[in-house]
Write a protein that holds these residues in place. Structure first.
Motif, PDB file in Angstrom:
ATOM      1  N   ARG A 111      10.740   4.008  -7.082  1.00  0.00           N
ATOM      2  CA  ARG A 111      12.201   4.269  -7.738  1.00  0.00           C
ATOM      3  C   ARG A 111      13.209   3.301  -6.858  1.00  0.00           C
ATOM      4  NH1 ARG A 111      14.398   8.595 -11.470  1.00  0.00           N
ATOM      5  NH2 ARG A 111      12.329   8.920 -11.832  1.00  0.00           N
ATOM      6  N   GLU A 145       0.716  -1.146   0.220  1.00  0.00           N
ATOM      7  CA  GLU A 145      -0.125  -0.120  -0.111  1.00  0.00           C
ATOM      8  C   GLU A 145       0.790   1.213   0.147  1.00  0.00           C
ATOM      9  OE1 GLU A 145      -0.624  -2.882   1.804  1.00  0.00           O
ATOM     10  OE2 GLU A 145      -2.349  -3.235   0.980  1.00  0.00           O
ATOM     11  N   ASN A 146       2.168   1.207   0.381  1.00  0.00           N
ATOM     12  CA  ASN A 146       2.863   2.480   0.578  1.00  0.00           C
ATOM     13  C   ASN A 146       3.536   2.518  -0.748  1.00  0.00           C
ATOM     14  OD1 ASN A 146       2.543   2.655   3.360  1.00  0.00           O
ATOM     15  ND2 ASN A 146       4.354   1.646   4.007  1.00  0.00           N
ATOM     16  N   MET A 159       1.697   2.266  -3.759  1.00  0.00           N
ATOM     17  CA  MET A 159       0.453   2.184  -4.637  1.00  0.00           C
ATOM     18  C   MET A 159       0.367   3.735  -5.280  1.00  0.00           C
ATOM     19  SD  MET A 159      -2.408  -0.594  -2.969  1.00  0.00           S
ATOM     20  CE  MET A 159      -1.748  -2.335  -3.174  1.00  0.00           C
ATOM     21  N   ARG A 170       1.363   6.730  -8.120  1.00  0.00           N
ATOM     22  CA  ARG A 170       1.572   6.486  -9.425  1.00  0.00           C
ATOM     23  C   ARG A 170       2.791   6.428 -10.105  1.00  0.00           C
ATOM     24  NH1 ARG A 170      -1.460  11.455 -10.017  1.00  0.00           N
ATOM     25  NH2 ARG A 170      -1.408  11.284  -7.772  1.00  0.00           N
ATOM     26  N   GLY A 171       3.817   7.043  -9.232  1.00  0.00           N
ATOM     27  CA  GLY A 171       5.053   6.699  -9.736  1.00  0.00           C
ATOM     28  C   GLY A 171       6.111   7.591  -8.609  1.00  0.00           C
ATOM     29  N   GLY A 172       7.210   7.906  -8.902  1.00  0.00           N
ATOM     30  CA  GLY A 172       8.044   8.876  -7.972  1.00  0.00           C
ATOM     31  C   GLY A 172       8.817   8.030  -7.408  1.00  0.00           C
ATOM     32  N   ALA A 173       9.518   8.702  -6.132  1.00  0.00           N
ATOM     33  CA  ALA A 173      10.739   8.251  -5.412  1.00  0.00           C
ATOM     34  C   ALA A 173      10.305   7.009  -4.618  1.00  0.00           C
ATOM     35  CB  ALA A 173      11.112   9.165  -4.266  1.00  0.00           C
ATOM     36  N   PRO A 174       9.135   6.574  -3.914  1.00  0.00           N
ATOM     37  CA  PRO A 174       9.385   5.143  -3.512  1.00  0.00           C
ATOM     38  C   PRO A 174       9.282   3.991  -4.402  1.00  0.00           C
ATOM     39  CG  PRO A 174       7.385   6.493  -2.439  1.00  0.00           C
ATOM     40  CD  PRO A 174       8.022   7.438  -3.763  1.00  0.00           C
TER      41      PRO A 174
END
Lengths: 271, 295
Positions: free
Chosen positions: B57, B46-47, B49, B51-55
């Motif tokens: 990556r 869930e952390n 979910m 749409r994109g970005g640092a987590p």
């Protein structure tokens, strides 16, 4: 004995309400004299867990109102707006409007805009990945066709317009920022939120630039958006704007007018 | 699924019978730079979910170096209602993208009606809920095209009309759905203490061959009107009693991938690493004991 759906509905509803849980729910719990206290652990977890998500999203609001007031606001917000989102990543979208509607906060009229900016920051952080526009993509457009193109905003893009010095308020409440006095008379501010890579970036833009951007976000062509912008600022300089923002993560693609589709500059055309 | 040249294999890297740790955002950078001796990492899907970005990556980068387990908190296996299709779809796409060695979820519910509690709420244990949970587990497994592990929850209250002991409910669910179990020994300890259940009997009822993963974590003790209730907050080192139960469990079940969960008051990475090493010693000494027994 209640069927599962009734039991879960009763349990869920009771999480949102302060005071004693309803007798119908207590009647379903093992009564060892602590049933109400035991239920309260869940009710407290529900408030704290979702309140923590708000605290993560709104650190500047927290700083501005103080930890204690923030927790009271968060508790009320969680009860009034329980998460409609499947994950907590973007929980709290209505917090800005919620803050704007609290009479006790009337002395801090800028709070709602700060909350809008913080929500935009997190939304940008989790936005879809997209590369900023490149020189190469722009070079493919014939100069006389540029007015007819549509510049597609990057998925992370936000522009928050505020009658208050929003960017200064945000910056001076970041960890480690020196203490500053900010006068609300400093006036309005438009904050551009971009995420060209993985880092979210904020910068101030003029009213004319914000108007242009709004037009482009609404799907206007460059010519169309410029025409609107000139009504706000007859001196508006498109070349200077593009110099600052064409490649900074504001835009990610160029859509050609259908009539220009076949006559693109194709400097590196390969067979 | 993944084209040649991408970094992830389309075959999941198995999670080894070593000690791993929950992956926390504040440790991302240090893990990438220092490559700590941690057997594998686990995350809440869930952390990731967004749409994109640092987590995403960072997770992609760390997945290149470590096996991964996805430990869901939002499937709501115990819901009376249909599972949320959008959530399942997102879970499936993370499973496809990250090829985790293990996928797990709790025996609890969180999805109420039109809104989500994001908490792990207690389930009544009876025939009706058992049917529901089995159907829900099957739906998750059909969607993901793989078996999952179901974790025993920590709980603070019991329902008057529960008539199946939790351990039996878990075993029955696993056997009838084809799922495995994630045995959280701290949760067993917390729930047994909170409800006056017999810890040894609980653990003895869990067949070792169903257990695919073990969780260890810390809890706090809260006094409520003169009665001690244990709160499962994952915010401190594993307590002595839980380590002892862990030793006994390993001796009975053999080596099993073991996770140190630390979700609040998150310590510096080296302290988390020390706790992981400590769990690793139990797993290694077990190997020695078994080796000696074989000779």
């Amino acid at each position: 004995m209640l069927p599962l759906n009734k039991l879960q509905q009763l349990f869920c509803d009771a999480l949102r309400v302060p005071g004693s849980p309803p007798p119908a729910l207590l009647a379903e719990l093992v009564n060892d004299g602590l049933a109400e206290k035991r239920f309260n652990i869940y009710r407290n977890n529900f408030i704290v867990l979702n309140g923590d998500a708000l605290a993560d999203m709104y650190p500047v609001i927290r700083q501005l109102v103080g930890e204690q007031a923030f927790r009271l606001l968060a508790t009320r917000y969680v009860r009034e707006h329980p998460p409609a989102e499947r994950t907590l990543l973007l929980y709290g979208e209505a917090f800005a409007n919620f803050l704007g509607g609290i009479p006790e906060l009337a002395a801090l009229p800028y709070l709602a805009d700060v909350a809008r900016l913080e929500y935009a920051w997190t939304d940008a952080y989790h936005a879809e990945d997209a590369a900023p526009l490149t020189q190469h993509q722009v070079a493919a457009i014939l100069p006389d066709a540029f007015g007819r193109v549509r510049l597609v905003p990057h998925p992370a893009l936000h522009c928050i317009r505020s009658p208050y010095p929003l960017l200064r308020i945000w910056e001076s409440n970041q960890p480690g920022a020196p203490e500053q006095r900010i006068s609300l008379d400093e006036g309005s501010c438009n904050v551009l939120v971009t995420r060209p890579g993985v880092e979210v970036q904020l910068q101030g833009i003029s009213d004319a630039e914000a108007t242009l951007l709004q037009g482009l976000q609404d799907g206007a062509t460059v010519e169309g958006a410029v025409a609107e912008t000139l009504q706000v600022d007859p001196e508006f300089d498109l070349a200077a704007y593009l110099g600052r923002h064409l490649f900074d993560g504001t835009f990610c693609r160029i859509r050609l007018d259908p009539s220009d589709q076949d006559r693109k500059n194709q400097p590196e055309e390969t067979p | 699924m993944n084209e040649a040249g991408t970094t992830l294999s389309s075959v999941p890297a198995p999670v080894p019978a070593r000690a791993g740790a929950g992956l926390k955002a504040l440790h991302y950078q240090e893990i990438i730079e220092r490559q700590p001796e941690i057997g594998w990492f686990e995350v809440h899907p869930e952390n990731y979910m967004g749409r994109g970005g640092a987590p995403l990556r960072y997770l992609e980068r760390i997945r290149q170096d470590y096996p991964l387990s996805l430990h869901s908190v939002g499937t709501s296996l115990g819901s009376h209602r249909e599972l949320d299709r959008q959530h399942l779809k997102q879970l499936k796409s993370l499973v496809d993208r990250f090829q985790p060695g293990l996928v797990s979820e709790h025996l609890s519910w969180s999805h109420g009606y039109e809104w989500f509690t994001h908490d792990l709420l207690p389930l009544i244990y009876n025939r009706e809920s058992l049917q529901r949970v089995i159907a829900n587990v099957q739906q998750v497994q059909e969607t993901l095209q793989r078996p999952i592990l179901i974790e025993n929850p920590s709980s603070y209250l019991q329902f008057r009309h529960s008539d199946i002991p939790e351990q039996e409910f878990l075993v029955e669910t696993a056997k009838r759905s084809g799922a495995g179990l994630l045995l959280d020994i701290n949760n067993v300890y917390v729930s047994c203490r909170n409800h006056g259940w017999d810890i040894e009997a609980y653990l003895a009822a869990i067949p070792g061959e169903l257990v695919g993963e073990i969780h260890l974590a810390g809890h706090t003790v809260q006094a409520v009107e003169g009665v001690e209730l244990l709160i499962d907050d994952h915010g401190s080192p594993v307590c002595r009693a839980v380590w002892e139960l862990y030793r006994g469990t390993l001796e009975r079940m053999g080596p099993i991938p073991t996770l140190i969960e630390w979700d609040s008051n998150i310590p510096p990475l080296n302290q988390l690493e020390a706790e992981v090493r400590y769990a690793g010693q139990y797993l290694e000494s077990l190997g020695e004991v078994q080796h000696a027994a074989a000779e």
